[in-house]
Scaffold this motif. Sequence first.
Motif, PDB file in Angstrom:
ATOM      1  N   LEU A  54       0.843  -1.182   0.000  1.00  0.00           N
ATOM      2  CA  LEU A  54       0.000   0.000   0.000  1.00  0.00           C
ATOM      3  C   LEU A  54       0.886   1.243   0.000  1.00  0.00           C
ATOM      4  O   LEU A  54       1.411   1.649   1.036  1.00  0.00           O
TER       5      LEU A  54
ATOM      6  N   ILE B   7       0.328   5.461   1.981  1.00  0.00           N
ATOM      7  CA  ILE B   7      -0.700   5.065   2.934  1.00  0.00           C
ATOM      8  C   ILE B   7      -1.233   6.259   3.733  1.00  0.00           C
ATOM      9  O   ILE B   7      -2.378   6.247   4.195  1.00  0.00           O
TER      10      ILE B   7
ATOM     11  N   SER C 152       3.455  -1.189   3.784  1.00  0.00           N
ATOM     12  CA  SER C 152       2.982   0.135   3.377  1.00  0.00           C
ATOM     13  C   SER C 152       4.163   1.093   3.261  1.00  0.00           C
ATOM     14  O   SER C 152       5.263   0.809   3.746  1.00  0.00           O
TER      15      SER C 152
END
Length: 435
Positions: free
Chosen positions: A232, A235, A273
């Motif tokens: 991700l 983030i 992330s």
Amino acid sequence: MTFDSTQLATAETVEIAIVPRAKVLVLEVQDEEGVRRVPVTRSPVVVGTSRRAEIVIRDPTVSARHCEIVGADGGVHVKDLGSRNGTFVGGARLHGGWSWIGAGGIVLVGQTTIACASASEDEDDELGAPLAGVAGASAAMCRLATQVRRLASLSASVLIRGESGVGKELIARALHAEGRRRAAPFIALNASTLPRDLVETELFGHERGAFTGAVSKRLGTFFEADGGTLFLDEIADLAFDAQPKLLRALDGYEVRGVGVAGSGRRTDVRVVSATHLPLYERVQEGRFRKDLYHRLEVFLLEVPPLRERRGDILPIARALLEQMGLEYGPRDLEPSAVAELTAHAWPGNVRELNTTLMRAAVNAKAQNLRSIDAAAVHRALHRSALGPAPGLTPERARELLVAHDNNVSAAARAARVPRTTFRKLLAKAGVAVDE
């Protein structure tokens, strides 16, 4: 130091002496043979391709006796020995006499970089081999490689922090490739590009007809990455109302897509992330959930900016030019061009380096030249002096502000716009700055 219960009951103060690790100066040499570290001494050493040189370089662009280096005054003095391609310090070619550089400085000989670095005496124990697919073998990146390998076999979440353009996704991919999940999918998703009303369906999928436009069933990235890694990126920009849904999945609860009937299911996903923003400041501002922050940052990896590992600029540049070779043809860098590259601060990091080399390669192709010289690099770096930097969005303005330590004037200069214009872009990005 240990104590029994009697000692603990009577001891009022326990003092533990912490002995700092002694610092030494080393030369980080990156040539065709790889990277090695040579201690700095107060006796002059010759650098060159000759077997009689104290520091032997594997590089056909380096002379037999290229330059001389000696430790002094917390740094090193450097002198060119009449080399064919010259010795460069701070982007300038040496012409007789000695030049001094301190820790963090770079000496360029041919296509080889020699970085003067301050290191702990036992630091070599922390330096792993460079990561596959990640160019550059400075001590900073080798320490990062060691950390990546320690975390690769775990399932706990990792937050990768670093300025925009440093290559955080490459580190995430290395985490995946070095671990037991390497045969499973690696799925990347940029949180900053997710529309607020589609975050849930992007993460967990949807059934056909669940909403207008859902013409077919979709799994969602959590299920696509099952057994593997979900990366991700950005983030910190995840919509606040979507954060509880991500937290639930990270906490191991069953999740289901939009419009899915019945119970959901658990997934076996390692979440990695990344952010270029100070995430905890977002927590303090109420823009990011504290419980999600602690769930994401079980372990933290910091990717150093390019200006703090200038010895990596040349190997990264070579790797980028090789990637461009199919489109622009093979291109070499002249020593003067490498000197120009290593002298630049690179606020945009590897992404800016890639853009600069692309411009220089296009110019070289147009002139039917194989080699890129210092003038071509200089033109590529300063080509857009007549207008704002390409792609100058409010988000990019915020990135430049962070890259320049919140110095609005410096960031505006890098963006090539007036400060008033730059402040308006920051305001659109939700960043308030002092007048």
